[in-house]
Enzyme design. Structure first.
Site, PDB file in Angstrom:
ATOM      1  N   VAL A  21       0.838  -1.205   0.000  1.00  0.00           N
ATOM      2  CA  VAL A  21       0.000   0.000   0.000  1.00  0.00           C
ATOM      3  C   VAL A  21       0.871   1.253   0.000  1.00  0.00           C
ATOM      4  O   VAL A  21       0.645   2.178  -0.794  1.00  0.00           O
ATOM      5  CB  VAL A  21      -0.953  -0.005   1.213  1.00  0.00           C
ATOM      6  CG1 VAL A  21      -1.714   1.307   1.311  1.00  0.00           C
ATOM      7  CG2 VAL A  21      -1.919  -1.181   1.121  1.00  0.00           C
ATOM      8  N   LEU A 109      -5.494   3.935   7.663  1.00  0.00           N
ATOM      9  CA  LEU A 109      -6.004   2.846   6.824  1.00  0.00           C
ATOM     10  C   LEU A 109      -6.240   1.581   7.639  1.00  0.00           C
ATOM     11  O   LEU A 109      -5.381   1.170   8.422  1.00  0.00           O
ATOM     12  CB  LEU A 109      -5.006   2.545   5.709  1.00  0.00           C
ATOM     13  CG  LEU A 109      -4.971   3.602   4.613  1.00  0.00           C
ATOM     14  CD1 LEU A 109      -3.764   3.406   3.719  1.00  0.00           C
ATOM     15  CD2 LEU A 109      -6.254   3.537   3.796  1.00  0.00           C
ATOM     16  N   SER A 111      -9.085  -2.094   7.404  1.00  0.00           N
ATOM     17  CA  SER A 111      -9.472  -3.152   6.472  1.00  0.00           C
ATOM     18  C   SER A 111     -10.908  -3.559   6.733  1.00  0.00           C
ATOM     19  O   SER A 111     -11.470  -3.253   7.794  1.00  0.00           O
ATOM     20  CB  SER A 111      -8.525  -4.341   6.636  1.00  0.00           C
ATOM     21  OG  SER A 111      -9.216  -5.501   6.986  1.00  0.00           O
ATOM     22  N   SER A 112     -11.492  -4.265   5.764  1.00  0.00           N
ATOM     23  CA  SER A 112     -12.902  -4.633   5.892  1.00  0.00           C
ATOM     24  C   SER A 112     -13.136  -5.670   6.989  1.00  0.00           C
ATOM     25  O   SER A 112     -14.286  -5.930   7.340  1.00  0.00           O
ATOM     26  CB  SER A 112     -13.425  -5.150   4.550  1.00  0.00           C
ATOM     27  OG  SER A 112     -12.638  -6.226   4.116  1.00  0.00           O
ATOM     28  N   CYS A 113     -12.068  -6.242   7.568  1.00  0.00           N
ATOM     29  CA  CYS A 113     -12.278  -7.236   8.628  1.00  0.00           C
ATOM     30  C   CYS A 113     -12.699  -6.604   9.947  1.00  0.00           C
ATOM     31  O   CYS A 113     -12.946  -7.310  10.916  1.00  0.00           O
ATOM     32  CB  CYS A 113     -11.052  -8.107   8.808  1.00  0.00           C
ATOM     33  SG  CYS A 113      -9.701  -7.219   9.559  1.00  0.00           S
ATOM     34  N   TYR A 140      -6.228  -8.487  14.620  1.00  0.00           N
ATOM     35  CA  TYR A 140      -5.951  -7.392  13.698  1.00  0.00           C
ATOM     36  C   TYR A 140      -7.132  -6.418  13.681  1.00  0.00           C
ATOM     37  O   TYR A 140      -6.956  -5.197  13.731  1.00  0.00           O
ATOM     38  CB  TYR A 140      -5.714  -7.990  12.301  1.00  0.00           C
ATOM     39  CG  TYR A 140      -5.478  -6.996  11.206  1.00  0.00           C
ATOM     40  CD1 TYR A 140      -4.225  -6.439  11.018  1.00  0.00           C
ATOM     41  CD2 TYR A 140      -6.506  -6.617  10.346  1.00  0.00           C
ATOM     42  CE1 TYR A 140      -4.003  -5.523   9.996  1.00  0.00           C
ATOM     43  CE2 TYR A 140      -6.290  -5.707   9.331  1.00  0.00           C
ATOM     44  CZ  TYR A 140      -5.036  -5.164   9.158  1.00  0.00           C
ATOM     45  OH  TYR A 140      -4.819  -4.260   8.155  1.00  0.00           O
ATOM     46  N   LYS A 144      -7.369  -2.310  14.462  1.00  0.00           N
ATOM     47  CA  LYS A 144      -7.804  -1.362  13.435  1.00  0.00           C
ATOM     48  C   LYS A 144      -9.033  -0.569  13.902  1.00  0.00           C
ATOM     49  O   LYS A 144      -9.174   0.615  13.587  1.00  0.00           O
ATOM     50  CB  LYS A 144      -8.091  -2.098  12.117  1.00  0.00           C
ATOM     51  CG  LYS A 144      -6.808  -2.555  11.427  1.00  0.00           C
ATOM     52  CD  LYS A 144      -5.990  -1.348  11.016  1.00  0.00           C
ATOM     53  CE  LYS A 144      -4.634  -1.679  10.474  1.00  0.00           C
ATOM     54  NZ  LYS A 144      -3.820  -0.467  10.211  1.00  0.00           N
ATOM     55  N   HIS A 183      -2.150 -13.479   1.592  1.00  0.00           N
ATOM     56  CA  HIS A 183      -3.586 -13.570   1.346  1.00  0.00           C
ATOM     57  C   HIS A 183      -3.822 -14.470   0.138  1.00  0.00           C
ATOM     58  O   HIS A 183      -2.898 -14.865  -0.558  1.00  0.00           O
ATOM     59  CB  HIS A 183      -4.168 -12.177   1.114  1.00  0.00           C
ATOM     60  CG  HIS A 183      -4.323 -11.405   2.377  1.00  0.00           C
ATOM     61  ND1 HIS A 183      -5.369 -11.611   3.244  1.00  0.00           N
ATOM     62  CD2 HIS A 183      -3.549 -10.457   2.951  1.00  0.00           C
ATOM     63  CE1 HIS A 183      -5.247 -10.816   4.280  1.00  0.00           C
ATOM     64  NE2 HIS A 183      -4.149 -10.099   4.143  1.00  0.00           N
ATOM     65  N   LYS A 191       1.008 -20.344  -6.327  1.00  0.00           N
ATOM     66  CA  LYS A 191       0.815 -21.800  -6.374  1.00  0.00           C
ATOM     67  C   LYS A 191       0.525 -22.273  -7.808  1.00  0.00           C
ATOM     68  O   LYS A 191       1.017 -23.309  -8.243  1.00  0.00           O
ATOM     69  CB  LYS A 191      -0.311 -22.219  -5.421  1.00  0.00           C
ATOM     70  CG  LYS A 191       0.089 -22.073  -3.950  1.00  0.00           C
ATOM     71  CD  LYS A 191      -0.728 -22.929  -2.986  1.00  0.00           C
ATOM     72  CE  LYS A 191      -2.092 -22.477  -2.706  1.00  0.00           C
ATOM     73  NZ  LYS A 191      -2.740 -23.112  -1.535  1.00  0.00           N
TER      74      LYS A 191
HETATM   75  P1  GDP Z   1      -9.319 -13.467   4.710  1.00  0.00           P
HETATM   76  O1  GDP Z   1      -9.939 -12.715   3.571  1.00  0.00           O
HETATM   77  O2  GDP Z   1      -9.009 -12.611   5.910  1.00  0.00           O
HETATM   78  O3  GDP Z   1     -10.129 -14.691   5.086  1.00  0.00           O
HETATM   79  O4  GDP Z   1      -7.868 -13.967   4.282  1.00  0.00           O
HETATM   80  P2  GDP Z   1      -7.244 -14.815   3.086  1.00  0.00           P
HETATM   81  O5  GDP Z   1      -7.059 -13.964   1.882  1.00  0.00           O
HETATM   82  O6  GDP Z   1      -6.003 -15.442   3.648  1.00  0.00           O
HETATM   83  O7  GDP Z   1      -8.270 -15.992   2.756  1.00  0.00           O
HETATM   84  C1  GDP Z   1      -9.440 -15.807   2.017  1.00  0.00           C
HETATM   85  C2  GDP Z   1     -10.072 -17.151   1.655  1.00  0.00           C
HETATM   86  O8  GDP Z   1      -9.262 -17.795   0.650  1.00  0.00           O
HETATM   87  C3  GDP Z   1     -10.188 -18.137   2.803  1.00  0.00           C
HETATM   88  O9  GDP Z   1     -11.424 -18.826   2.642  1.00  0.00           O
HETATM   89  C4  GDP Z   1      -9.028 -19.095   2.540  1.00  0.00           C
HETATM   90  O10 GDP Z   1      -9.208 -20.379   3.115  1.00  0.00           O
HETATM   91  C5  GDP Z   1      -9.063 -19.151   1.021  1.00  0.00           C
HETATM   92  N1  GDP Z   1      -7.822 -19.675   0.403  1.00  0.00           N
HETATM   93  C6  GDP Z   1      -7.772 -20.631  -0.553  1.00  0.00           C
HETATM   94  N2  GDP Z   1      -6.508 -20.957  -0.855  1.00  0.00           N
HETATM   95  C7  GDP Z   1      -5.720 -20.142  -0.097  1.00  0.00           C
HETATM   96  C8  GDP Z   1      -4.307 -20.005   0.016  1.00  0.00           C
HETATM   97  O11 GDP Z   1      -3.507 -20.687  -0.624  1.00  0.00           O
HETATM   98  N3  GDP Z   1      -3.862 -19.032   0.881  1.00  0.00           N
HETATM   99  C9  GDP Z   1      -4.732 -18.251   1.596  1.00  0.00           C
HETATM  100  N4  GDP Z   1      -4.216 -17.310   2.426  1.00  0.00           N
HETATM  101  N5  GDP Z   1      -6.075 -18.390   1.525  1.00  0.00           N
HETATM  102  C10 GDP Z   1      -6.557 -19.325   0.691  1.00  0.00           C
END
Ligand code: GDP
Length: 314
Positions: A21, A109, A111-113, A140, A144, A183, A191
């Site tokens: 950011v 700043l 986040s939506s969480c 977190y 925030k 994330h 991957k």
């Molecule tokens: P969130 O938005 O705070 O839940 O954070 P994430 O971006 O880490 O995860 C978002 C969603 O993507 C969750 O349902 C995870 O289980 C899913 N997900 C699927 N594959 C992956 C991966 O390889 N890494 C992460 N971080 N999340 C994954």
């Protein structure tokens, strides 16, 4: 409430300038006639005296709190103390130092969480503190929420023009590609890239694939931040989203195509889904006059090109 705060000739401190950011903000600020300030890597934002001394010496007119300890679902779940303590200290130190140094404007700043897990979707700003948080990232989120409240309290008690913006899930250049802490979007890009290179038949995706997430390109966020600095002065935080909502399974499909991986998606039920849906209501920001420009397909293609162009991802 709208205003017309000018950035012309201002000294603007971007904290977190090495992050995704912060670096997007610096790129965006090149188009403004202002002076960008950054602190040396050695400054620990969790240490109050270091922050206070730096502010006294550098006297920023504008402060952007883009520094934070951030991470995905796994990192939040396993390092709760770091996520709570570091983020509380960063917010408190920067906000108090800004007041002491008489900064004219501050943008915090988050986040939506910050929103309750079961709040009505799309999430309106008014949903804040109306119910329990999602457990996997409450550490977190609490920090925030404290930052938003600090801005409000300083506005009320001291008349400081401090505002907050809450972006949805972000992605773009300079993202974190470490699979333990990243994330979902950068994790799946990496991957898929590696699975293709190895000639794998499958791509593992955490959880059920059913959770819904909204994604915003970080360059759009940076543009929204500059817009809010110039045009917003109010107590309530402002949501920043794109309206681009997809299921994790759909996201994995878009990423598969962008990367050119032809194998199957395999959903790993032993991994957490997290919150079922996270879509921001951006009526307020749109009424102020801003909306996102970079679509998800276009943004992912650009991000993958940038990922491929960099040599190390650890
Ligand atoms: P969130 O938005 O705070 O839940 O954070 P994430 O971006 O880490 O995860 C978002 C969603 O993507 C969750 O349902 C995870 O289980 C899913 N997900 C699927 N594959 C992956 C991966 O390889 N890494 C992460 N971080 N999340 C994954």
């Amino acid at each position: 409430m709208t205003g017309t705060f000018s950035l012309e000739g201002k000294r603007i401190y971007v904290s977190g300038n090495r992050g995704m950011v912060g670096s997007a903000l610096i790129r965006r600020l090149e188009r403004e006639n202002c002076k960008v300030l950054t602190a040396p890597r050695s400054m620990d934002l969790r240490e109050q005296s270091q922050v206070r001394d730096w502010f006294a010496e550098n006297t920023p007119d504008v402060v952007i709190v883009a520094a934070a300890k951030v991470g995905g679902i796994h990192a939040n779940d396993t390092k709760p103390a770091d996520f709570l303590y570091d983020n509380l200290m960063i917010a408190s130190n920067l906000i108090e130092a800004a007041r002491q140094a008489s900064a004219e404007k501050l943008l915090f700043l988050g986040s939506s969480c910050i929103y309750p897990r079961d709040a009505l979707q799309p999430l309106e700003e008014a949903a804040l503190l109306t119910g329990p948080l999602e457990k996997t990232n409450e550490w977190y989120a609490i920090a925030k929420i404290a930052g938003i409240k600090l801005c409000q309290a300083y506005r009320r008690q001291y008349g400081c023009d401090y505002v907050s913006a809450m972006p949805t899930n972000l992605y773009g250049p300079g993202d974190n590609y470490d699979l333990q802490t990243s994330h979902v979007l950068p994790a799946l890009l990496r991957k898929a890239h590696e699975a293709k290179a190895r000639g794998d038949d499958t791509l593992p995706v955490w959880g059920s694939g059913r959770p819904l997430r909204e994604f915003l390109h970080v360059d759009d966020l940076a543009d929204a931040c500059i817009f809010l600095l110039k045009h917003y002065s109010g107590e309530e935080h402002v949501n920043v989203g794109s309206g681009d909502e997809v299921s994790i399974a759909e996201l994995a499909g878009v990423i598969k195509n962008a990367v050119g991986f032809e194998g199957e998606l395999v959903f790993q039920a032993d991994k957490p889904d997290g919150t079922p849906r996270k879509l921001l209501d951006c009526t307020k920001l749109e009424a102020l006059g801003w909306s996102a420009r970079i679509g998800l397909g276009e943004g992912i293609a650009a991000t993958y090109a940038e990922f491929g162009a960099s040599t190390t991802h650890d």
